[in-house]
Design a protein around this motif. Structure first.
Motif, PDB file in Angstrom:
ATOM      1  N   LYS A  39       1.279  -1.247   0.617  1.00 31.03           N
ATOM      2  CA  LYS A  39       0.057  -0.092   0.508  1.00 31.03           C
ATOM      3  C   LYS A  39       0.626   1.409  -0.010  1.00 31.03           C
ATOM      4  CE  LYS A  39      -4.107  -1.972   0.981  1.00 31.03           C
ATOM      5  NZ  LYS A  39      -4.642  -2.614  -0.361  1.00 31.03           N
ATOM      6  N   TYR A  40       0.117   2.436  -0.808  1.00 32.44           N
ATOM      7  CA  TYR A  40       1.268   3.752  -0.398  1.00 32.44           C
ATOM      8  C   TYR A  40      -0.217   4.741   0.223  1.00 32.44           C
ATOM      9  CZ  TYR A  40      -0.210   8.439  -2.342  1.00 32.44           C
ATOM     10  OH  TYR A  40      -0.576   9.820  -2.166  1.00 32.44           O
ATOM     11  N   TRP A  41       0.444   4.981   1.353  1.00 28.06           N
ATOM     12  CA  TRP A  41      -0.258   5.605   2.523  1.00 28.06           C
ATOM     13  C   TRP A  41       0.813   6.922   3.348  1.00 28.06           C
ATOM     14  CZ3 TRP A  41      -5.356   6.186   2.321  1.00 28.06           C
ATOM     15  CH2 TRP A  41      -5.827   6.586   3.175  1.00 28.06           C
ATOM     16  N   SER A 161      -4.237  12.475  -8.755  1.00 31.02           N
ATOM     17  CA  SER A 161      -4.671  11.133  -7.600  1.00 31.02           C
ATOM     18  C   SER A 161      -3.384   9.916  -8.026  1.00 31.02           C
ATOM     19  CB  SER A 161      -5.559  10.101  -7.952  1.00 31.02           C
ATOM     20  OG  SER A 161      -6.005   9.410  -6.756  1.00 31.02           O
ATOM     21  N   GLY A 162      -2.297  10.170  -6.096  1.00 30.89           N
ATOM     22  CA  GLY A 162      -1.268   9.170  -6.389  1.00 30.89           C
ATOM     23  C   GLY A 162      -1.290   7.760  -7.380  1.00 30.89           C
ATOM     24  N   ARG A 166      -0.793   4.450 -11.441  1.00 30.31           N
ATOM     25  CA  ARG A 166      -0.496   2.585 -11.572  1.00 30.31           C
ATOM     26  C   ARG A 166      -1.324   2.078 -12.963  1.00 30.31           C
ATOM     27  NH1 ARG A 166      -0.061   2.137  -5.562  1.00 30.31           N
ATOM     28  NH2 ARG A 166      -2.887   1.266  -6.263  1.00 30.31           N
ATOM     29  N   MET A 266      -1.728  -0.792   7.592  1.00 35.30           N
ATOM     30  CA  MET A 266      -1.899   0.300   7.092  1.00 35.30           C
ATOM     31  C   MET A 266      -3.153   0.576   7.631  1.00 35.30           C
ATOM     32  SD  MET A 266      -3.669   1.759   3.250  1.00 35.30           S
ATOM     33  CE  MET A 266      -4.716   1.276   3.189  1.00 35.30           C
ATOM     34  N   ASP A 307      -8.356  -1.582   0.418  1.00 38.70           N
ATOM     35  CA  ASP A 307      -8.152  -0.031   0.360  1.00 38.70           C
ATOM     36  C   ASP A 307      -8.759   0.604   1.173  1.00 38.70           C
ATOM     37  OD1 ASP A 307      -5.956  -0.820  -1.765  1.00 38.70           O
ATOM     38  OD2 ASP A 307      -7.276   0.557  -3.022  1.00 38.70           O
ATOM     39  N   ALA A 308      -8.873   2.376   1.843  1.00 35.17           N
ATOM     40  CA  ALA A 308      -9.373   2.668   2.069  1.00 35.17           C
ATOM     41  C   ALA A 308     -11.370   2.914   2.318  1.00 35.17           C
ATOM     42  CB  ALA A 308      -9.031   4.424   2.358  1.00 35.17           C
TER      43      ALA A 308
HETATM   44  O1  PMV Z   1      -4.541   7.414  -4.639  1.00 35.65           O
HETATM   45  P1  PMV Z   1      -5.097   8.067  -3.305  1.00 35.65           P
HETATM   46  O2  PMV Z   1      -5.215   9.167  -2.789  1.00 35.65           O
HETATM   47  O3  PMV Z   1      -6.631   7.512  -3.564  1.00 35.65           O
HETATM   48  O4  PMV Z   1      -4.620   6.755  -2.582  1.00 35.65           O
HETATM   49  C1  PMV Z   1      -4.568   5.899  -2.641  1.00 35.65           C
HETATM   50  C2  PMV Z   1      -4.569   4.899  -1.208  1.00 35.65           C
HETATM   51  C3  PMV Z   1      -4.850   2.881  -1.112  1.00 35.65           C
HETATM   52  O5  PMV Z   1      -5.824   2.657  -1.814  1.00 35.65           O
HETATM   53  C4  PMV Z   1      -5.760   2.980  -0.268  1.00 35.65           C
HETATM   54  C5  PMV Z   1      -3.426   2.771  -1.492  1.00 35.65           C
HETATM   55  C6  PMV Z   1      -2.814   1.985  -2.850  1.00 35.65           C
HETATM   56  O6  PMV Z   1      -1.967   2.306  -2.781  1.00 35.65           O
HETATM   57  O7  PMV Z   1      -4.126   2.616  -3.874  1.00 35.65           O
END
Ligand code: PMV
Length: 345
Positions: A39-41, A161-162, A166, A266, A307-308
């Motif tokens: 995960k990215y957090w 959006s980070g 991917r 996470m 995820d979140a």
């Molecule tokens: O890209 P964002 O700001 O929606 O954040 C994504 C965060 C997670 O989905 C929980 C983890 C991830 O790596 O996608």
């Protein structure tokens, strides 16, 4: 459901717009969601959406966003429709900012109407921002006649959006943390194709409701208030080489253990933020426990990640897919919640 493989541009009736070549005025695309295993957090740069850790995801085949971008000289500002409703909030601002970046690259000043539809629940912790933002970038770039590399498209999506960076790549995708202040080395790329290891993904949708706190604000809250934040960042970066090794050698057991660990770490870090934030529902916990039983007691090669949000994603070896689907269908909450939203996508 039509079978879309990773992102693609879908032919539409092109309308002529003065100043933009007729063939590129209106573009419709599909872009898939991606689900992070590592995960990215946490961000090292809030404006550029640069991460404090590398992350690894799996790109979904048929689950994602269909987006049409139409540049129209008659518009006096950008317009954004999500699942048919016009959006005016912070989400619109992000769409406008993304379009403005692309307009600047193309040296154009024409506004656009953006219509996006997700074929899965929106803002429910199922990466709709990743598919939506990557689709927007892809469609707008094509409509403006920009010929950009996948890496450049991915960078533009990251700024919106980070995790969207991917979604342009197939299979297992790593987004590098990078060291450069401008993010030039924080890029995403495929590390193993889906053909080489075609794991099967099930989304167990326990809630279609939009989450109470967006991942953007929750991530900031965690970073600013969670006492576990520093150790989470350290651990997330330490796990990455093991993730790469497990994927490279197609070691399912290790990938399962690492993915569940990253997910749990996470969420533990998020839960102890101030104020505390729990994304899960009782059904989320039930799916976690049933999945553990499947793998650890019944020997079925399957694991979960979340995820979140409240929804759970199950990932299994292809030959176990039939058995996993049957097991999910027998989950008590799936049986009792028919009609109230719980279902397998
Ligand atoms: O890209 P964002 O700001 O929606 O954040 C994504 C965060 C997670 O989905 C929980 C983890 C991830 O790596 O996608």
């Amino acid at each position: 459901m039509q079978n879309y493989k990773s992102w693609e541009v879908i032919p539409v009736d092109k309308s002529a717009v003065q100043g933009i070549p007729a063939a590129s005025a209106t573009v419709r695309v599909f872009s898939p969601a991606n689900i992070a295993l590592a995960k990215y957090w946490g961000k090292r740069d809030l404006n550029l959406n640069l991460p404090l850790m590398g992350s690894i995801s799996i790109t979904l085949d048929n689950v994602g966003s269909f987006t049409t971008v139409e540049f129209d000289r008659n518009l006096e500002k950008d317009e954004f429709f999500l699942n048919k409703a016009q959006i005016h909030d912070a989400c619109f601002n992000r769409v406008h900012e993304t379009l403005s970046r692309l307009r600047a690259l193309a040296q154009r000043s024409i506004y656009a109407r953006v219509q996006s539809m997700n074929n899965f629940p929106t803002a429910a912790g199922l990466a709709s921002s990743a598919s939506g933002t990557s689709a927007l970038v892809l469609a707008a770039a094509h409509a403006l006649g920009l010929d950009l590399s996948l890496t450049k498209l991915s960078e533009l999506a990251r700024l919106g959006s980070g995790s969207a960076c991917r979604s342009f790549f197939d299979g297992f995708v790593e987004w590098k943390k990078g060291e450069e202040l401008n993010g030039s080395d924080s890029v995403a790329d495929s590390i193993l194709s889906s053909q080489k290891w075609p794991l099967k993904v099930f989304i167990v949708c326990v809630s279609k409701n939009e989450k109470s706190t967006s991942s953007r604000s929750a991530m900031l809250l965690t970073q600013q208030t969670s006492p576990y934040f520093n150790s989470w960042v350290e651990s997330a970066n330490k796990l990455l080489p093991s993730f790469r090794k497990a994927i490279g050698s197609q070691d399912f057991k290790t990938l399962a253990e690492l993915s569940e660990l990253s997910c749990m770490q996470m969420h533990a870090c998020i839960m102890v933020s101030q104020p505390p934030l729990i994304y899960w529902t009782p059904a989320t916990l039930e799916v976690i426990q049933l999945t553990q039983q499947m793998r650890l007691k019944k020997g079925i090669p399957v694991f979960y990640t979340i995820d979140a949000g409240a929804n759970v994603v199950l990932i299994c070896e292809p030959e176990a897919a039939h058995q996993v689907k049957k097991e999910i269908e027998s989950f008590e909450f799936i049986k009792t919640a028919v009609g109230s939203g719980a279902r397998i996508l």
